[in-house]
Write an enzyme that holds these catalytic residues in place. Structure first.
Site, PDB file in Angstrom:
ATOM      1  N   MET A  83       0.838  -1.205   0.000  1.00  0.00           N
ATOM      2  CA  MET A  83       0.000   0.000   0.000  1.00  0.00           C
ATOM      3  C   MET A  83       0.870   1.251   0.000  1.00  0.00           C
ATOM      4  SD  MET A  83      -3.124  -0.916   2.598  1.00  0.00           S
ATOM      5  CE  MET A  83      -2.104  -1.822   3.733  1.00  0.00           C
ATOM      6  N   ALA A  84       0.728   2.046  -1.071  1.00  0.00           N
ATOM      7  CA  ALA A  84       1.464   3.307  -1.168  1.00  0.00           C
ATOM      8  C   ALA A  84       1.090   4.199   0.011  1.00  0.00           C
ATOM      9  CB  ALA A  84       1.123   3.988  -2.490  1.00  0.00           C
ATOM     10  N   CYS A  92      -2.581  -1.647 -10.364  1.00  0.00           N
ATOM     11  CA  CYS A  92      -2.866  -0.276  -9.908  1.00  0.00           C
ATOM     12  C   CYS A  92      -3.908   0.385 -10.825  1.00  0.00           C
ATOM     13  CB  CYS A  92      -1.579   0.555  -9.882  1.00  0.00           C
ATOM     14  SG  CYS A  92      -1.894   2.224  -9.287  1.00  0.00           S
ATOM     15  N   ASN A 136      -6.677 -11.830  -2.611  1.00  0.00           N
ATOM     16  CA  ASN A 136      -6.674 -10.566  -1.867  1.00  0.00           C
ATOM     17  C   ASN A 136      -7.997  -9.834  -2.105  1.00  0.00           C
ATOM     18  OD1 ASN A 136      -5.663  -7.405  -2.880  1.00  0.00           O
ATOM     19  ND2 ASN A 136      -5.551  -7.936  -0.733  1.00  0.00           N
ATOM     20  N   ARG A 159      -6.052  -3.057   3.571  1.00  0.00           N
ATOM     21  CA  ARG A 159      -6.590  -1.958   4.381  1.00  0.00           C
ATOM     22  C   ARG A 159      -6.849  -2.317   5.830  1.00  0.00           C
ATOM     23  NH1 ARG A 159     -11.301  -0.876   0.413  1.00  0.00           N
ATOM     24  NH2 ARG A 159     -10.981  -3.131   0.339  1.00  0.00           N
TER      25      ARG A 159
HETATM   26  C1  LIG Z   1      -3.894   3.461   0.162  1.00  0.00           C
HETATM   27  C2  LIG Z   1      -3.678   2.260  -0.715  1.00  0.00           C
HETATM   28  C3  LIG Z   1      -2.501   2.140  -1.435  1.00  0.00           C
HETATM   29  C4  LIG Z   1      -2.287   1.013  -2.264  1.00  0.00           C
HETATM   30  N1  LIG Z   1      -1.108   0.899  -2.917  1.00  0.00           N
HETATM   31  C5  LIG Z   1      -0.836  -0.236  -3.620  1.00  0.00           C
HETATM   32  C6  LIG Z   1       0.446  -0.450  -4.202  1.00  0.00           C
HETATM   33  O1  LIG Z   1       1.370   0.374  -4.095  1.00  0.00           O
HETATM   34  N2  LIG Z   1       0.633  -1.618  -4.879  1.00  0.00           N
HETATM   35  C7  LIG Z   1      -0.356  -2.568  -5.004  1.00  0.00           C
HETATM   36  O2  LIG Z   1      -0.135  -3.613  -5.615  1.00  0.00           O
HETATM   37  N3  LIG Z   1      -1.577  -2.391  -4.469  1.00  0.00           N
HETATM   38  C8  LIG Z   1      -1.829  -1.257  -3.768  1.00  0.00           C
HETATM   39  N4  LIG Z   1      -3.039  -1.117  -3.143  1.00  0.00           N
HETATM   40  C9  LIG Z   1      -4.035  -2.198  -3.227  1.00  0.00           C
HETATM   41  C10 LIG Z   1      -3.898  -3.151  -2.023  1.00  0.00           C
HETATM   42  O3  LIG Z   1      -2.655  -3.793  -2.016  1.00  0.00           O
HETATM   43  C11 LIG Z   1      -5.002  -4.232  -2.036  1.00  0.00           C
HETATM   44  O4  LIG Z   1      -4.889  -4.962  -3.216  1.00  0.00           O
HETATM   45  C12 LIG Z   1      -6.408  -3.638  -1.948  1.00  0.00           C
HETATM   46  O5  LIG Z   1      -6.495  -2.647  -0.951  1.00  0.00           O
HETATM   47  C13 LIG Z   1      -7.442  -4.745  -1.646  1.00  0.00           C
HETATM   48  O6  LIG Z   1      -7.094  -5.443  -0.477  1.00  0.00           O
HETATM   49  P1  LIG Z   1      -7.838  -5.112   0.938  1.00  0.00           P
HETATM   50  O7  LIG Z   1      -9.306  -5.236   0.707  1.00  0.00           O
HETATM   51  O8  LIG Z   1      -7.277  -6.120   1.896  1.00  0.00           O
HETATM   52  O9  LIG Z   1      -7.464  -3.703   1.274  1.00  0.00           O
HETATM   53  C14 LIG Z   1      -3.282   0.009  -2.363  1.00  0.00           C
HETATM   54  C15 LIG Z   1      -4.476   0.142  -1.629  1.00  0.00           C
HETATM   55  C16 LIG Z   1      -4.689   1.246  -0.811  1.00  0.00           C
HETATM   56  C17 LIG Z   1      -5.966   1.353  -0.037  1.00  0.00           C
END
Ligand SMILES: Cc1cc2nc3c(=O)[nH]c(=O)nc-3n(C[C@H](O)[C@H](O)[C@H](O)COP(=O)(O)O)c2cc1C
Length: 333
Positions: free
Chosen positions: A20-21, A109, A217, A242
């Site tokens: 997560m960025a 992304c 995921n 998240r």
């Molecule tokens: C703030 C934020 C930044 C993210 N940055 C990236 C990233 O840099 N690379 C990536 O592959 N996914 C990124 N994601 C996606 C997450 O890795 C993940 O795939 C997505 O949030 C779904 O998973 P979750 O429901 O567990 O959050 C980001 C998600 C969020 C909310």
């Protein structure tokens, strides 16, 4: 959960922090691993920038500490196979970075700034290019004395209504990718709506015949949702995004729930405050104080979410300018 192997690397707990960025700082990743995450990739870093500017500009986003993290993974994004090959070569010539365990490629992304360059989720529309990128990465790590696996994180589709993209998953596996992780949302969904385990399963089934692990995921927030995504998709591992923000304890709890061992207690108020301070202290080791505090402003609210008076505390935290100020707000909270 059974351990899995990504290339030659054994992942004891296949429960991984989803990149997560703005969130996946080095100290946070170290904490997540301590809590039981199998590993925690960096946030996305531009392969092109590394190729043309070297690592200095991107270092703060891909800083790793093999000693403290154990297994490390750097996530790259881009669109030209040559950029990836050059970026990996540069990484492998750079002290500390050259010890990286895994290189992950971002093919999910959805952010327009990234997609319009043909990178991130745009690659789902161009399986040939995506394969060429995997092949270029494999080439860049060939001939080393150790195996560096190349993994890909992607989504269930580029267009609204897509219900999984099996051909894309197969193209990645055919190109030699060592692990695929699929987030159950399409590009237009960004992070809205529900993540679809059914669509993930379509991609999982497409690569069952290949000897590579598959991670799922999307929307995992507790033991129940973790069990469900595993049952629904037949995945070998999971990534949690998240729900881990300000809550690294989730790894210990989900792990215990899946392994049938004693569930650790939920963190208390003091645990959460201490963890907030610990993560900020970690950020201060490599960032100037004003930058570290400013960047941490978006993260701090997650640590105090649900605490008595959290709305008032959050307002103060997001305006804090120094470490002492953050500590004072937290102590008085
Ligand atoms: C703030 C934020 C930044 C993210 N940055 C990236 C990233 O840099 N690379 C990536 O592959 N996914 C990124 N994601 C996606 C997450 O890795 C993940 O795939 C997505 O949030 C779904 O998973 P979750 O429901 O567990 O959050 C980001 C998600 C969020 C909310």
């Amino acid at each position: 959960m059974k351990s899995v192997k990504i290339g030659d690397i054994k992942i004891k707990n296949p429960i991984v922090l989803s990149p997560m960025a703005g969130i996946s700082s080095l100290p946070f990743r170290i904490i997540c691993n301590e809590m039981g995450a199998g590993y925690s990739p960096t946030e996305l870093v531009s392969a092109r920038s590394i190729r043309y500017n070297g690592v200095d500009k991107s270092l703060r986003y891909m800083r790793i500490s093999p000693e403290e993290e154990g297994i490390t993974a750097i996530q790259l994004f881009g669109t030209e196979p040559e950029d990836f090959e050059a970026a990996i070569s540069t990484i492998l010539e750079t002290p500390v970075l050259k010890e990286v365990s895994i290189i992950d490629i971002n093919m999910g992304c959805p952010v327009p700034k990234v997609v319009k360059t043909g990178a991130g989720s745009a690659l789902m529309q161009d399986p040939k290019r995506a394969s060429d990128i995997v092949k270029a990465c494999k080439k860049a790590v060939s001939g080393l004395s150790r195996n560096i696996p190349i993994t890909v994180k992607t989504r269930t589709g580029y267009n609204e209504g897509d219900k999984g993209n099996p051909d894309f998953a197969k193209a990645l596996a055919d190109a030699g990718c060592d692990m695929i992780c699929v987030h159950g949302r399409t590009r237009p969904q960004m992070y809205h709506g529900e993540s679809s385990n059914e669509a993930i399963a379509v991609m999982r089934d497409a690569v069952r015949g290949y000897d590579i692990p598959f991670f799922a995921n999307g929307d995992i927030c507790d033991v129940r949702s973790a069990k469900k995504i595993i049952e629904d998709t037949g995945c070998d591992g999971i990534m949690i995004g998240r729900a881990a923000r300000g809550n690294p304890w989730i790894f210990a709890r989900v792990l215990a729930g899946l392994n049938g061992t004693e569930m650790p207690d939920l963190p208390g108020v003091k645990d959460r405050k201490d963890m907030l301070v610990r993560e900020l202290e970690g950020r201060l080791k490599y960032l100037p104080e004003d930058v570290a505090v400013r960047e941490f402003r978006s993260v701090m609210p997650y640590y105090v979410k649900g605490l008595p008076g959290s709305a008032r505390i959050k307002v103060k935290l997001v305006n804090a300018v120094s470490f002492d100020e953050v500590k004072e707000i937290i102590e008085l909270a």
